[in-house]
Design an enzyme around this catalytic site. Sequence first.
Site, PDB file in Angstrom:
ATOM      1  N   HIS A   1      36.484  43.378  37.822  1.00  7.93           N
ATOM      2  CA  HIS A   1      37.931  43.469  37.634  1.00  7.93           C
ATOM      3  C   HIS A   1      38.492  42.242  36.911  1.00  7.93           C
ATOM      4  O   HIS A   1      37.898  41.161  36.920  1.00  7.93           O
ATOM      5  CB  HIS A   1      38.614  43.635  38.988  1.00  7.93           C
TER       6      HIS A   1
ATOM      7  N   GLU B   1      41.054  40.312  37.579  1.00 11.05           N
ATOM      8  CA  GLU B   1      41.341  39.167  38.450  1.00 11.05           C
ATOM      9  C   GLU B   1      40.070  38.391  38.746  1.00 11.05           C
ATOM     10  O   GLU B   1      40.045  37.158  38.693  1.00 11.05           O
ATOM     11  CB  GLU B   1      41.951  39.609  39.784  1.00 11.05           C
TER      12      GLU B   1
ATOM     13  N   CYS C   1      42.898  45.125  44.193  1.00  7.43           N
ATOM     14  CA  CYS C   1      42.124  45.854  45.193  1.00  7.43           C
ATOM     15  C   CYS C   1      41.782  44.897  46.339  1.00  7.43           C
ATOM     16  O   CYS C   1      42.023  43.690  46.254  1.00  7.43           O
ATOM     17  CB  CYS C   1      40.862  46.444  44.568  1.00  7.43           C
TER      18      CYS C   1
ATOM     19  N   CYS D   1      39.490  41.988  45.276  1.00  8.88           N
ATOM     20  CA  CYS D   1      40.181  40.985  44.462  1.00  8.88           C
ATOM     21  C   CYS D   1      41.188  40.195  45.292  1.00  8.88           C
ATOM     22  O   CYS D   1      41.358  38.998  45.079  1.00  8.88           O
ATOM     23  CB  CYS D   1      40.830  41.635  43.249  1.00  8.88           C
TER      24      CYS D   1
END
Length: 161
Positions: A78, A80, A117, A120
């Site tokens: 992801h 992040e 999420c 993250c």
Amino acid sequence: MRTSKDNYYLDIAEAVAQRGTCIRKKYGAIIVKNDAIVSTGYVGAPRGRKNCCDMKTCLREELKIPRGERYELCRSVHAEANAIINASREEMLGATLYLVGLDLTQGGAYVQNGSCCQMCKRMVINAGIEKVVIRDDKENYRTIPVADWVENDDSLGSTGY
């Protein structure tokens, strides 16, 4: 009219998202501390692995897995996480993470109710980032104090991309 500082950084995060390789959603993240960009990240497969856009397939899409579930089946790291990986802890302590998501299944519209999420969120907390700013549309955004994620531990539920 001059763009606000938050929208300036969100515009940069949106440009970073354009490098994303997911065929469903493009996310871009930047970490800013003391008015300087520390790091950037976008959604993509780990270095050296094939990207979904190159393979023209998404296992999560094929299996019709809903948003916020079964991320272990996703090929990508992801945005992040990539931004955090590319910065030192010292640079992230007290910093702000700016996040923009574009939904390719909706013609590139901004992801509605986008958030980090669960995985993250844990990384953002441990990195020492102070707040997360998430774009809702071209002018509007939400600011989330990371302390809220610590106090209101929602790790038993699932939210996010």
